[in-house]
Write a protein that holds these residues in place. Structure first.
Motif, short mmCIF file in Angstrom:
data_model
loop_
_atom_site.label_atom_id
_atom_site.label_comp_id
_atom_site.label_asym_id
_atom_site.label_seq_id
_atom_site.Cartn_x
_atom_site.Cartn_y
_atom_site.Cartn_z
N ALA A 126 0.83 -1.20 0.02
CA ALA A 126 0.00 -0.01 0.21
C ALA A 126 1.05 1.44 0.03
O ALA A 126 0.59 2.20 -0.65
N ASP A 127 1.88 1.19 0.84
CA ASP A 127 2.79 2.38 0.74
C ASP A 127 3.51 2.70 -0.59
O ASP A 127 3.87 3.91 -0.84
N ALA A 128 4.00 1.58 -1.08
CA ALA A 128 4.47 1.70 -2.44
C ALA A 128 3.45 2.32 -3.47
O ALA A 128 3.85 3.06 -4.58
N LEU A 129 2.02 1.95 -3.46
CA LEU A 129 1.11 2.26 -4.11
C LEU A 129 1.07 3.82 -4.07
O LEU A 129 0.75 4.55 -5.06
N ILE A 130 0.91 4.24 -2.87
CA ILE A 130 0.64 5.59 -2.46
C ILE A 130 1.88 6.39 -3.18
O ILE A 130 1.64 7.59 -3.54
N ARG A 131 2.86 5.91 -3.10
CA ARG A 131 4.12 6.74 -3.52
C ARG A 131 4.15 6.67 -4.97
O ARG A 131 4.70 7.84 -5.73
N LYS A 132 3.50 5.89 -5.65
CA LYS A 132 3.48 5.90 -7.31
C LYS A 132 2.45 7.02 -7.61
O LYS A 132 2.69 7.42 -8.81
N LEU A 133 1.61 7.30 -6.78
CA LEU A 133 0.42 8.22 -7.49
C LEU A 133 0.53 9.42 -6.88
O LEU A 133 0.74 9.61 -5.48
N PRO A 134 0.41 10.54 -7.48
CA PRO A 134 0.38 11.82 -6.79
C PRO A 134 -0.74 11.98 -5.91
O PRO A 134 -1.97 12.08 -6.56
N LEU A 135 -0.59 12.72 -4.79
CA LEU A 135 -1.56 12.69 -3.74
C LEU A 135 -2.44 14.19 -3.71
O LEU A 135 -1.27 15.09 -4.04
N GLU A 136 -3.47 14.63 -3.56
CA GLU A 136 -4.04 15.81 -3.21
C GLU A 136 -5.16 15.84 -2.29
O GLU A 136 -5.35 14.83 -2.01
N GLU A 137 -5.43 16.98 -1.75
CA GLU A 137 -6.28 17.24 -0.71
C GLU A 137 -7.73 17.79 -1.56
O GLU A 137 -7.72 18.60 -2.45
N ARG A 138 -8.80 16.99 -1.21
CA ARG A 138 -10.11 17.48 -1.60
C ARG A 138 -11.02 17.66 -0.24
O ARG A 138 -11.24 16.67 0.35
N LEU A 139 -11.82 18.68 -0.24
CA LEU A 139 -12.87 18.66 0.70
C LEU A 139 -14.19 18.09 0.08
O LEU A 139 -14.82 18.40 -0.99
N TYR A 140 -14.81 17.28 0.98
CA TYR A 140 -15.90 16.45 0.31
C TYR A 140 -17.14 16.48 1.31
O TYR A 140 -16.64 16.34 2.69
#
Length: 317
Positions: free
Chosen positions: A119-133
């Motif tokens: 899971a940590d490797a997957l998270i590192r592969k994809l650019p993260l962003e914050e969204r208000l939902y």
């Protein structure tokens, strides 16, 4: 001259409550990262470096804003549904037993090449962003959360599903040694949810890996949970371990238990009541207000087109 019209979520920032409280927490976390607390915990300089280079807080995507206050973090992390740990709302303590490292995620089914990834490797592969939902529970309460994560469409692209794949089924963890609720054999464990490929690739479909500027809490679905803000909250499966692409519509957890009350689509609709209570209004946790519920939770402009060709079944249960 190009005139850009605002979408329904793009309200002026002045209409959203300032998020000073959880922003201040972010600064506190940063300050502690290099301080004596890390040393006392045994993390030392390596731990401080990891904290300094971690993915949180993720950069805010300004397109996703709110017309209501962000719900206080304490409420969101202590008032939870997570049936793996029990049917009451105060499961947050029990959920701390969940071991989220190591955590592997499998992508399989009708894909070009099935794979399993940490899971940590997957998270590192994809650019993260914050969204208000906004988040609307089928129980008629609501919250508003600053999720961090990545669009589900990015994972779909990584999976490269075949042309015949019509759905993605998601499976939660199954470990009766830590999750007492999973010892209740009348529930069909593990928790299963599903979306059509069109829903999964809609820009609003989101995999949350963090909240409030840090890694997501265990009781909120660490390390990966689904956030689909136009659907009732039970669709937002927590602690995902598998994404399976298929041409057959998955039977979701609550649909299997009580299909007349909780259907596959589960789109928010104030005009169709739950068999046991009204869906016309919702109680905003943290504000003390009861307000009218909006069709698709206010995200109709972005998702209504997904359902124009759905015939012969109710969309909202």
């Amino acid at each position: 001259m190009i005139v850009r019209s605002k979408r329904s979520w793009e309200l002026p920032e002045r209409q959203a409550t300032p998020e000073d409280r959880f922003r201040q927490r972010r600064q506190l976390v940063k300050a502690l990262a290099a301080g004596p607390i890390l040393a006392a915990s045994g993390l030392g300089l390596a731990g401080a470096a990891a904290a300094a280079t971690g993915p949180y807080p993720a950069k805010r995507n300004p397109r996703y804003t709110l017309g209501r206050p962000v719900t206080d973090e304490k409420i969101v992390t202590t008032y939870n549904n997570f049936f793996e740990f029990g049917s009451h709302k105060q499961i947050w303590k029990a959920a701390q037993k969940l071991k989220t490292r190591p955590w592997t995620v499998t992508v399989d089914g009708m894909v070009e090449k099935p794979f399993t990834i940490d899971a940590d490797a997957l998270i590192r592969k994809l650019p993260l962003e914050e969204r208000l939902y906004r988040h609307r529970c089928v129980e008629a309460w609501s919250i508003a959360v600053p999720w961090s994560g990545f669009p589900l469409a990015a994972l779909v692209a990584m999976a490269r599903p075949s042309a015949g794949a019509k759905y993605v089924a998601m499976h939660g963890f199954h470990d009766t040694s830590v999750a007492s609720g999973q010892r209740q054999s009348w529930y069909p464990w593990p928790y299963v949810e599903g979306l059509t490929i069109a829903e999964a690739t809609n820009e609003l479909a989101f995999i949350a890996t963090g909240a409030y500027g840090k890694e997501i809490a265990k009781q909120n679905g660490a390390p990966l949970r689904l956030a689909v803000p136009w659907k009732y909250g039970f669709k937002s499966i927590k602690s995902i371990t598998r994404f399976t692409f298929t041409d057959k519509r998955p039977v979701s957890f609550w649909e299997e238990i009580a299909g007349k009350e909780y259907g596959f689509w589960a789109n928010v609709n104030p005009e169709i009541d739950h068999p046991r209570w009204s869906q016309a209004t919702e109680r905003q946790l943290g504000t003390g207000k009861t307000v009218p519920t909006l069709l698709y939770n206010g995200y109709g402009e972005q998702v209504a087109h997904l359902y124009t060709d759905v015939k012969g079944e109710e969309l909202f249960r």
